[in-house]
Design a protein around this motif. Structure first.
Motif, PDB file in Angstrom:
ATOM      1  N   ASP A  90      16.324 -39.873 -43.211  1.00 12.18           N
ATOM      2  CA  ASP A  90      16.949 -38.691 -42.853  1.00 12.18           C
ATOM      3  C   ASP A  90      17.205 -37.954 -43.900  1.00 12.18           C
ATOM      4  OD1 ASP A  90      18.126 -36.711 -41.378  1.00 12.18           O
ATOM      5  OD2 ASP A  90      19.268 -37.920 -40.009  1.00 12.18           O
ATOM      6  N   ARG A  91      16.515 -37.198 -44.559  1.00 13.29           N
ATOM      7  CA  ARG A  91      16.825 -36.424 -45.557  1.00 13.29           C
ATOM      8  C   ARG A  91      17.574 -37.149 -46.941  1.00 13.29           C
ATOM      9  NH1 ARG A  91      20.569 -32.397 -41.895  1.00 13.29           N
ATOM     10  NH2 ARG A  91      20.323 -34.311 -40.767  1.00 13.29           N
ATOM     11  N   ASN A 117      12.297 -37.316 -44.247  1.00 12.81           N
ATOM     12  CA  ASN A 117      12.303 -36.488 -43.185  1.00 12.81           C
ATOM     13  C   ASN A 117      13.152 -35.403 -43.103  1.00 12.81           C
ATOM     14  OD1 ASN A 117      10.760 -35.562 -40.716  1.00 12.81           O
ATOM     15  ND2 ASN A 117      12.176 -36.918 -39.590  1.00 12.81           N
ATOM     16  N   LYS A 118      13.046 -34.352 -42.467  1.00 11.29           N
ATOM     17  CA  LYS A 118      13.713 -33.376 -42.128  1.00 11.29           C
ATOM     18  C   LYS A 118      13.925 -32.467 -43.262  1.00 11.29           C
ATOM     19  CE  LYS A 118      16.132 -36.000 -38.453  1.00 11.29           C
ATOM     20  NZ  LYS A 118      17.420 -36.343 -37.955  1.00 11.29           N
ATOM     21  N   ASP A 120      13.038 -29.397 -43.639  1.00 12.65           N
ATOM     22  CA  ASP A 120      13.266 -28.372 -43.503  1.00 12.65           C
ATOM     23  C   ASP A 120      14.926 -27.818 -43.144  1.00 12.65           C
ATOM     24  OD1 ASP A 120      12.970 -30.207 -41.141  1.00 12.65           O
ATOM     25  OD2 ASP A 120      13.839 -28.511 -39.987  1.00 12.65           O
ATOM     26  N   LYS A 121      15.611 -29.070 -43.173  1.00 11.57           N
ATOM     27  CA  LYS A 121      17.167 -28.801 -42.993  1.00 11.57           C
ATOM     28  C   LYS A 121      17.712 -29.036 -44.467  1.00 11.57           C
ATOM     29  CE  LYS A 121      17.665 -30.536 -38.431  1.00 11.57           C
ATOM     30  NZ  LYS A 121      18.313 -31.477 -37.488  1.00 11.57           N
ATOM     31  N   SER A 148       8.276 -32.621 -42.583  1.00 16.89           N
ATOM     32  CA  SER A 148       9.276 -32.421 -41.508  1.00 16.89           C
ATOM     33  C   SER A 148       8.416 -32.714 -40.162  1.00 16.89           C
ATOM     34  CB  SER A 148       9.736 -30.917 -41.190  1.00 16.89           C
ATOM     35  OG  SER A 148      10.235 -30.561 -39.889  1.00 16.89           O
ATOM     36  N   LYS A 150       9.277 -32.978 -36.990  1.00 20.29           N
ATOM     37  CA  LYS A 150       9.595 -31.910 -35.836  1.00 20.29           C
ATOM     38  C   LYS A 150       8.528 -30.711 -35.848  1.00 20.29           C
ATOM     39  CE  LYS A 150      13.049 -29.319 -33.556  1.00 20.29           C
ATOM     40  NZ  LYS A 150      14.647 -28.770 -33.691  1.00 20.29           N
ATOM     41  N   TYR A 151       8.661 -30.253 -37.075  1.00 20.66           N
ATOM     42  CA  TYR A 151       7.476 -28.943 -37.479  1.00 20.66           C
ATOM     43  C   TYR A 151       6.150 -29.394 -37.858  1.00 20.66           C
ATOM     44  CZ  TYR A 151      12.038 -26.365 -36.453  1.00 20.66           C
ATOM     45  OH  TYR A 151      13.135 -26.177 -35.727  1.00 20.66           O
TER      46      TYR A 151
END
Length: 275
Positions: A90-91, A117-118, A120-121, A148, A150-151
């Motif tokens: 997670d990042r 992952n993530k 984008d954040k 990402s 999610k996207y």
């Protein structure tokens, strides 16, 4: 007649709770089969998803966030039963949980693909290079992907690189096979996902979901009766909500998700019963 070679492999997805393993699984196979929530420990058992593309077939196994006392998974890693491991982060989070995973991963010879992952954040991208150098000192990996889930950013590259490195092997599942979950389990998980979204704390995990007379149907019927079995009247009041608002939201979201998955109109009747 020319015989077309087939390629097959199994991939285990590991990572802390809420790192995005279920979202990644859904994205990789192109179908939502694993429920997603911002609450931790949403996935409490392994879920299989099958990716098919031409002569390539990949079996992905999504695991719970806490595998540390799961002897079946631990032993399968020690016995090198998978072609690759997707270790999802997670990042730039890293603490004792990731260290526990590394301790387990060091006991296997399975090649590791690291998934950051993530992304984008991550607003300050300058932290990525130092973090990657940190990861190189922590764990041996053959590929690193920053995505990402999610996207759906850069996730297609994961499937592509795995397909290029799969061994020649006969496919283990029919081409239209997607998951090891039955339709009944998928129904329950979709409803549970809605319950988790609208209820708080531990209550969603105390509810037992029953599908009424489902086994009498060879295909999923248009009208489905669901029983939510709970322990006391206070739980029932919470699920119903003021003016039945919470129950209506759970019903509406569940219906739309079920319709999207099974591609047919659904009328969902939800009954709440005290055990």
């Amino acid at each position: 007649m020319k015989i077309i070679s087939q390629y097959y492999g199994s991939i285990l997805i590991l990572g802390r709770s809420n790192a995005g393993k279920s979202t990644l699984l859904n994205t990789l196979i192109g179908k939502k089969i694993s429920i997603i929530s911002h609450k931790i420990n949403t996935t409490n058992y392994s879920i299989t998803g099958i990716y098919n593309k031409g002569s390539y077939q990949i079996k992905y196994i999504d695991t719970p966030g806490n595998i540390f006392y799961n002897n079946n998974i631990i032993n399968s890693l020690k016995n090198n039963e998978y072609n690759y491991i997707l270790f999802i982060l997670d990042r730039n989070k890293w603490n004792f949980i990731e260290n526990k995973f590394v301790k387990i991963l060091n006991q296997t010879n399975i090649p590791i693909i690291l998934i950051l992952n993530k992304i984008d954040k991550i607003n300050n991208k300058s932290i990525l290079l130092p973090y990657i150098n940190f990861l190189k000192n922590k764990i041996k990996f053959i590929y690193l992907f920053m995505v990402s889930a999610k996207y759906k950013l850069y996730t297609i590259d994961i499937n592509n690189i795995i397909c290029k490195n799969l061994p020649k092997k006969k496919h283990q599942y029919p081409k239209n096979y997607i998951t090891n979950q039955t339709e009944e389990i998928i129904l329950k998980e979709i409803i549970r996902e809605s319950i988790i979204k609208y209820l708080h704390k531990e209550l969603p995990y105390l509810i037992d979901i029953k599908v009424f007379f489902y086994k009498k149907f060879k295909i999923i019927p248009n009208k489905i009766k669901i029983f939510l079995l709970i322990k006391n009247i206070n739980q029932k009041k919470i699920i119903i909500g003021k003016n039945a608002t919470t129950l209506k939201l759970i019903k509406y979201r569940s219906e739309k998700s079920i319709e999207k998955f099974f591609k047919k109109k659904i009328n969902l009747n939800i009954w709440i019963k005290i055990k």
